[in-house]
Scaffold this motif. Structure first.
Motif, PDB file in Angstrom:
ATOM      1  N   SER A 157      49.948 -51.430   4.559  1.00  0.00           N
ATOM      2  CA  SER A 157      49.291 -50.209   4.068  1.00  0.00           C
ATOM      3  C   SER A 157      48.199 -49.702   5.003  1.00  0.00           C
ATOM      4  O   SER A 157      47.745 -48.590   4.884  1.00  0.00           O
ATOM      5  N   HIS A 158      47.734 -50.541   5.914  1.00  0.00           N
ATOM      6  CA  HIS A 158      46.595 -50.214   6.774  1.00  0.00           C
ATOM      7  C   HIS A 158      45.326 -50.019   5.947  1.00  0.00           C
ATOM      8  O   HIS A 158      44.382 -49.362   6.376  1.00  0.00           O
ATOM      9  N   LEU A 159      45.294 -50.619   4.765  1.00  0.00           N
ATOM     10  CA  LEU A 159      44.093 -50.581   3.925  1.00  0.00           C
ATOM     11  C   LEU A 159      43.361 -51.921   4.033  1.00  0.00           C
ATOM     12  O   LEU A 159      43.846 -52.849   4.672  1.00  0.00           O
ATOM     13  N   LYS A 160      42.196 -51.994   3.392  1.00  0.00           N
ATOM     14  CA  LYS A 160      41.404 -53.226   3.464  1.00  0.00           C
ATOM     15  C   LYS A 160      41.173 -53.814   2.076  1.00  0.00           C
ATOM     16  O   LYS A 160      40.035 -53.822   1.583  1.00  0.00           O
ATOM     17  N   PRO A 161      42.223 -54.299   1.425  1.00  0.00           N
ATOM     18  CA  PRO A 161      41.995 -54.898   0.104  1.00  0.00           C
ATOM     19  C   PRO A 161      41.148 -56.163   0.260  1.00  0.00           C
ATOM     20  O   PRO A 161      41.349 -56.938   1.197  1.00  0.00           O
ATOM     21  N   HIS A 162      40.210 -56.355  -0.661  1.00  0.00           N
ATOM     22  CA  HIS A 162      39.310 -57.512  -0.541  1.00  0.00           C
ATOM     23  C   HIS A 162      39.944 -58.836  -0.955  1.00  0.00           C
ATOM     24  O   HIS A 162      39.463 -59.896  -0.580  1.00  0.00           O
TER      25      HIS A 162
END
Ligand code: NDP
Ligand code: HEM
Length: 493
Positions: A157-162
């Motif tokens: 996703s190129h996201l930064k889930p914690h």
């Protein structure tokens, strides 16, 4: 720019005056551009190549030049020339950074801060490449790239889930101590001016008689500690993402020069084997009661760089840049770092990165390195380029006071850390019990529960089990916040 004499008009890169910088050459007033427009092509092609790779970690940063002044005599421990006399001054450069974000990311992110110092000593460059924390998440370099990936973007996703970081931390409990620092008040410092710096690792220092002590370096801010609250950090990230960059630049610009006092903790070499905390374990501090702080000097920043890219982006720090009197220790993280940084610099800046002015020693130096991309320092001219030789080339000094590092044991992969409850939870418990008060515990639990909000239950359970072993109130403080509606106040215990 660039040539020594100031040019009164704009030129192309080889000096030809530019007659028109507003209009491309075209076939007629309404026609297409001509390939023969060398000026246009030069501008376009240079622009296309302006970005260099950003640092794989610590990409967002800011820096300044300064001075280090000795205020305490530590020659009984360390023969390094820069500490040789009270009052002695050494030119310095510092770069401060966040770790996980890209070069355009917000300064206020909850993240450790890099605290990298360069001392241009009369006997070579010494780099102290530390953080604003005295410890780190891991103690074996084999885990470094895995740990860093949890702080970066998720591959699909190129996201930064914690949840990725909590997943890792749940599996790697030696990280808990640093996790508590990160989610505590000092995880969001206002700017470099308001935070401490630490060399973090244990280093070796030795005196003129070749006697070794183990030391840790501390730099205490003289501006006082100031942090953003969780909410302020998020707000500032949106409103003023370069807040800390501006804070340091503006302070130096108006002559309000920030200072840090440098201290060392000193451990006699013979203490190391029997000390209750593994002295080369980067996840542990040496408590001050056991090894008190000894004042060494004052580090001041007093000159802004004249050009960001030239001085700050191209700065290359390396823990292996050591001067006589200072050496490394058996800390396996430090041992890997002395290899990793120059490797990264050769990739990011090229093999001749030592020639870039911010990185150059300020003392005479003479290697037999030659050639390589972008060699521009005369390349040794016609001087002899091999050694030994009979042509009066520079030779080794033959002198060293560095005591030998005792090593023993069979080569294999060991887990020689104790890995019992005290090992994982002992110092985190001291931090909870001794350093934090109830309001600070409250903020710690809230910041952690905010970050854990996207973690699935299996990860929460694993992490909470670790927290319970640090202190039952810590686990319940986080757990109750995770379960409660966002705006409900929850007291500790
Ligand atoms: P001390 O009571 O002598 O010192 C406590 C230390 O904690 C001080 O260095 C203080 O820094 C620092 N500190 C205060 N608040 C925070 C925070 N929110 N986040 C990080 N650091 C903070 O303690 P001991 O030396 O006996 O060590 C007890 C515990 O203190 C350790 O287990 C460790 O967790 C923590 N600690 C210890 C350090 C060390 O080098 N011994 C350094 C930092 C933390 P300051 O004096 O600048 O306010
Ligand atoms: C930057 C590797 C642990 C502090 C970097 C860079 C690499 C790296 C490759 C980028 C260098 C560049 O391109 O200029 C590692 C490895 C580690 C490790 C392999 C562990 C095995 C640490 C620790 C600290 C630290 C423990 C602090 C105590 C820094 C700082 C920078 C940095 C401050 C930025 C330097 C600058 O401002 O240019 N690290 N690192 N690192 N690292 Fe580490």
């Amino acid at each position: 720019m660039a040539s020594e004499k100031k040019c009164p008009f704009q030129t192309q890169q080889f000096g030809r005056p530019v007659d028109d910088n507003q209009h491309s050459q075209t076939a007629g007033p309404r026609g297409p551009v001509l390939m023969q427009d060398v000026h246009l092509v030069e501008k376009m092609a240079h622009f296309n190549r302006e970005r260099i790779p950003e640092r794989v970690v610590h990409a967002k940063g800011y820096g300044a030049y300064g001075t280090f002044t000795v205020t305490g005599d530590i020659t009984q421990y360390c023969m390094a020339d820069l500490f040789s006399k009270v009052g002695k001054q050494t030119e310095t450069f510092a770069r401060f950074s966040t770790v996980g974000g890209e070069s355009g990311s917000a300064d206020s992110a909850r993240d450790p801060r890099g605290f990298a110092l360069k001392f241009y000593t009369d006997q070579g460059v010494w780099d102290l490449v530390g953080n604003n924390t005295p410890i780190f998440f891991i103690r074996d370099p084999l885990k470094f790239s895995d740990f860093i990936r949890t702080q970066k973007r998720e591959p699909q996703s190129h996201l930064k889930p914690h949840w990725r970081r909590w997943d890792f931390w749940g599996e790697v409990p030696e990280s808990l101590h640093q996790v508590m620092f990160l989610y505590g008040d000092r995880g969001t410092p206002k700017s470099a001016r308001f935070m401490n710096g630490y060399g973090s690792h244990t280093f070796s220092v030795y005196n003129a008689d070749g006697k070794r002590h183990w030391v840790k370096f501390h730099l205490k801010t003289q501006q006082g500690i100031e942090n953003f609250s969780d909410e302020e950090a998020v707000q500032i990230a949106g409103e003023a993402p370069d807040y800390s960059t501006r804070d340091l630049f503006d302070a130096i610009d108006i002559g309000d020069y920030p200072q840090w006092k440098m201290f060392i903790q000193v451990m006699p070499e013979s203490d190391a084997a029997g000390y209750e905390w593994h002295p080369f374990d980067l996840t542990k501090v040496w408590p001050h009661d056991d090894y008190p702080l000894i004042e060494v000097g004052v580090f001041e920043l007093n000159r802004n760089p004249s050009n960001y890219f030239q001085d700050v982006e191209q700065a290359a720090f390396e823990p292996g840049n050591l001067v006589e009197g200072i050496g490394i220790s058996p800390d396996r993280m430090l041992q890997n770092r002395v290899l990793s940084y120059p490797d990264a610099h050769r990739y990011r800046l090229g093999v001749n990165y030592h020639q870039i002015p911010v990185n150059q020693p300020r003392c005479p130096y003479a290697t037999y390195h030659r050639d390589g991309t972008m060699r521009v320092d005369g390349n040794g001219g016609g001087s002899v380029d091999y050694e030994p030789n009979t042509m009066d080339g520079p030779v080794e000094t033959g002198r060293t006071k560095e005591p030998p590092m005792p090593v023993h044991g069979d080569g294999r992969r060991y887990d020689e850390f104790a890995c019992d409850d005290k090992d994982y939870y002992g110092q985190p418990a001291l931090f909870w019990n001794k350093v934090l008060d109830d309001p600070a515990r409250d903020r710690l639990c809230t910041a952690i529960s905010n970050s854990m909000a996207d973690s699935p239950q299996r990860i929460r359970d694993k992490v909470l089990e670790h927290f319970r072993k640090i202190h039952p109130d810590f686990a319940s403080g986080v757990e109750r916040r995770l379960e409660a509606p966002a705006d409900e106040p929850i007291p500790i215990a």
